[in-house]
Design an enzyme around this catalytic site. Structure first.
Site, short mmCIF file in Angstrom:
data_model
loop_
_atom_site.label_atom_id
_atom_site.label_comp_id
_atom_site.label_asym_id
_atom_site.label_seq_id
_atom_site.Cartn_x
_atom_site.Cartn_y
_atom_site.Cartn_z
N LYS A 1 16.24 -29.84 -13.90
CA LYS A 1 16.49 -28.72 -13.29
C LYS A 1 15.73 -28.91 -11.48
O LYS A 1 14.49 -28.63 -11.78
CB LYS A 1 16.73 -27.58 -13.72
C1 E4P Z 1 20.47 -21.23 -15.06
O1 E4P Z 1 20.72 -22.48 -15.11
C2 E4P Z 1 20.37 -19.81 -14.80
O2 E4P Z 1 18.93 -20.40 -16.08
C3 E4P Z 1 20.98 -18.51 -15.52
O3 E4P Z 1 21.96 -17.96 -15.95
C4 E4P Z 1 20.17 -17.23 -14.54
O4 E4P Z 1 20.85 -16.17 -14.83
P1 E4P Z 1 20.14 -15.12 -13.60
O5 E4P Z 1 20.83 -14.32 -12.93
O6 E4P Z 1 21.13 -14.01 -15.19
O7 E4P Z 1 18.70 -14.80 -14.76
#
Ligand code: E4P
Length: 221
Positions: free
Chosen positions: A83
């Site tokens: 990522k």
């Molecule tokens: C996605 O890859 C992220 O880890 C995640 O969905 C972030 O979500 P949040 O805004 O609830 O932290």
């Protein structure tokens, strides 16, 4: 549509994976920091539990650092997806890492243009964060809708991975606009399963069955 769990919590991952409904996992530094143990060990354990793609995020913000971390993370298991955040150095790193054959999930996407750039740079997955957009008064789902259309128009192979999902309706809406993947916290996956009418219906079936058994003890399955 594929369902991913957005967590690094192994017991939760195990619980839903045993139901056969988990296609992959996304983690991020905030989620990993909530769990015990070393980052690498956690990613290895998650990758053993789930066969599908498991996103593990870099924490460097320069091209060379991100590429170094990406190579390290991809060696942990065959199903690791790296990522990388959508910043200029991140796009460069996405190009380098993806051309090495390592799949990249470009994260922290808040506009269709950012998502399009990520796909052009070679991302396999593009992650718009819809809940965080909704939080500031935008319509997060519009970005998802735009990306699905744009990737289809230009036959880009990147998958739209909807993140920052806050409630079950987000999942339905993402499916309706044709997103490839929805990643959600375990609490939301739990909510997708539950319905009060299911609970009430099951209770009535069992009450009727038990009542009938008292009257006809021969009734068994
Ligand atoms: C996605 O890859 C992220 O880890 C995640 O969905 C972030 O979500 P949040 O805004 O609830 O932290």
């Amino acid at each position: 549509m594929k369902f991913y769990l957005d967590t690094a919590n192994l017991p939760s991952i195990r619980k839903f994976n045993q139901m056969g409904i988990v296609d992959g996992i996304t983690t991020n530094p905030s989620l990993v920091s909530k769990e015990e143990g070393e980052f690498e060990d956690l990613i290895i354990a998650i990758c053993k539990e789930v066969r599908g793609p498991v996103s593990a995020e870099v924490v460097s913000t320069d091209h060379d650092g991100m590429v170094k971390e990406a190579k390290h993370l991809s060696r942990l298991a065959g199903n690791v997806v790296v990522k990388i955040p959508i910043i200029p150095e991140g796009l460069r790193a996405t190009k380098t890492v993806s051309s090495l054959g390592i799949p990249v999930n470009v994260t922290l996407v808040f506009s269709a243009n950012q998502g399009l750039l990520a796909a052009k740079a070679g991302a396999s997955y593009v992650s718009p964060f819809i809940g965080r957009l909704d939080d500031i008064g935008h319509r997060g789902m519009e970005v998802v809708e735009d990306l699905v259309k744009i990737f289809s128009n230009y036959k880009l192979k990147a998958e739209v991975l909807v993140g920052s999902i806050r409630h079950p309706q987000h999942v339905v809406d993402a499916a309706k606009v044709g997103a490839n993947i929805a990643t959600m916290p375990p609490e939301i996956m739990e909510k997708l399963i539950q319905h009060p009418l299911t609970d009430a219906g099951l209770k009535r079936f069992l009450d009727d069955w038990n009542k009938a058994r008292k009257e006809k003890p021969s009734l068994t399955i």
